[in-house]
Design an enzyme around this catalytic site. Sequence first.
Site, short mmCIF file in Angstrom:
data_model
loop_
_atom_site.label_atom_id
_atom_site.label_comp_id
_atom_site.label_asym_id
_atom_site.label_seq_id
_atom_site.Cartn_x
_atom_site.Cartn_y
_atom_site.Cartn_z
N LEU A 43 0.81 -1.21 0.00
CA LEU A 43 0.00 0.00 0.00
C LEU A 43 0.85 1.26 0.00
O LEU A 43 0.40 2.31 -0.45
CB LEU A 43 -0.93 0.01 1.22
CG LEU A 43 -1.92 -1.16 1.31
CD1 LEU A 43 -2.71 -1.07 2.61
CD2 LEU A 43 -2.87 -1.16 0.12
N GLY A 44 2.05 1.15 0.53
CA GLY A 44 2.90 2.33 0.58
C GLY A 44 4.28 1.95 1.08
O GLY A 44 4.48 0.87 1.65
N SER A 48 11.75 4.16 6.03
CA SER A 48 11.90 3.33 7.22
C SER A 48 10.93 2.17 7.30
O SER A 48 11.12 1.27 8.12
CB SER A 48 11.73 4.20 8.48
OG SER A 48 10.42 4.74 8.52
N ALA A 49 9.89 2.17 6.47
CA ALA A 49 8.88 1.12 6.60
C ALA A 49 8.09 0.95 5.32
O ALA A 49 8.03 1.85 4.48
CB ALA A 49 7.93 1.43 7.76
N LYS A 65 2.46 -2.89 8.92
CA LYS A 65 3.53 -1.92 8.71
C LYS A 65 4.83 -2.58 9.16
O LYS A 65 5.02 -2.86 10.35
CB LYS A 65 3.27 -0.63 9.49
CG LYS A 65 4.30 0.47 9.20
CD LYS A 65 3.85 1.81 9.75
CE LYS A 65 4.80 2.94 9.33
NZ LYS A 65 4.33 4.27 9.78
N ASP A 146 -13.62 15.40 11.60
CA ASP A 146 -12.98 14.16 12.04
C ASP A 146 -11.54 14.39 12.49
O ASP A 146 -11.11 13.86 13.51
CB ASP A 146 -13.02 13.12 10.91
CG ASP A 146 -14.40 12.54 10.68
OD1 ASP A 146 -15.29 12.76 11.53
OD2 ASP A 146 -14.61 11.88 9.64
N ASP A 163 3.21 15.41 11.78
CA ASP A 163 3.35 15.10 10.35
C ASP A 163 1.97 14.99 9.70
O ASP A 163 1.71 14.06 8.93
CB ASP A 163 4.15 13.82 10.14
CG ASP A 163 4.65 13.69 8.69
OD1 ASP A 163 4.71 14.72 7.99
OD2 ASP A 163 4.97 12.57 8.26
#
Length: 424
Positions: A43-44, A48-49, A65, A146, A163
Amino acid sequence: MSSPNANTPRLPGPPGSGEKEDQVMQPVLFEIFGEMWKVQARLGQGGSASVYRVSSARSSSAAVKEFLLDAQGGDYGYLKERSVLEDIQGHKNIVTLYGVFTNHNPLSIATRCLLLELLDVSVSELLVRGSSQGHSMWLIQHCARDVLEALCFLHREGYVHADLKPRNILWSPDDECFKLIDFGLSFKEGHQDVKYIQTDGYRAPEAELQNSLAQAGLEGDSGCTTAVDLWSLGIILLEMFSGIKLKETVKSQEWKDNSAAIVDHIFSSNSLVYPAIPVYHLRDLIKSMLHHNPNRRSTAEAALISPFFSIPFAPHIDDLVLLPTPVLRLLNIIDDSHLHNDDEYEDIIEDMREECQKYGSVLSLLIPKENPGKGQVFVEYANAGDSKEAQRLLTGRTFDGKFVVATFYPLSAYKRGYLYQTVQ
């Protein structure tokens, strides 16, 4: 909590060697708490991950993750995000952490992983897929409320997200709300352990100053506060309203000299698209978040009582196409003549149920005979994954010579029996 093993082949590389993500093969399986989960997609990915969509035979889909070792061969990024997430669990607008585990691949390289709630489209994707005139007031209000609810909770707990950006705000199809993700740069206010915070284009002026001082080897007077999150949200909402990426604008000297005038100009340019009063309320809300002095900036709690949130809006049809829910709405299928013949009406109900069950478990199906909602077909699936598959496969098909239009529909409205007669 940990898992002893996972089948995740990689190209060789020593721990902490800083392998590039494109040199790392995508995992095939994760063994999580004694159960094998298949990797469906990446997904991404970042420095770092990487994040993967996973599913198992017994459990619904989730996200993993997986953290790479940092430059020193340590787990700082994993430990940091795990610590923050474990401390802030339980809010509906913050991603849910299901658990943590260690992944041992065949090369005996262990990686630390978070098992997370699977979310859907990000605000970044909505900005790309939206019109150049910006998003609807309903969508902007929904997202703003939200995120502010999440920030109220986060800030009360003493944390700064640090972030906030469109990519870190994701839609939850089953909860029908936006949620915050990625707490890798988050810190307790007054105990900032990361100097370089926020992303270019969404970085508050005081964070820019702090970064510049750090690059020069100097220390600032104090760390950044929760006010940096409000600045980021102000830019995000301005982008959603305008349909324009503002990265270059907020870096310009004109913005530094008089950002309020630029905000006014953006709103006056879009004044014909939206009704006037809500526009003014939204403009004032955004300007309250974009004071260059963080002490004058609105708090999340104060922003939530803006008059902008007292105005009810209905979703635009584009919103219902972009934001998945467990309920599907089918248009351009039923004529009035079908609704007044009871036998024919019952046949249509059964035919539609049989067709829709090909794509997932149907919990209910409704075809109103009168307005509101007259002739529209509402199909409630067991989950948003099934409704997404149905929407994909039904859109553009013909029924009795007519092209089917398939959108999603708010589950909360459907459950209340609130059906929109027309959605422009």
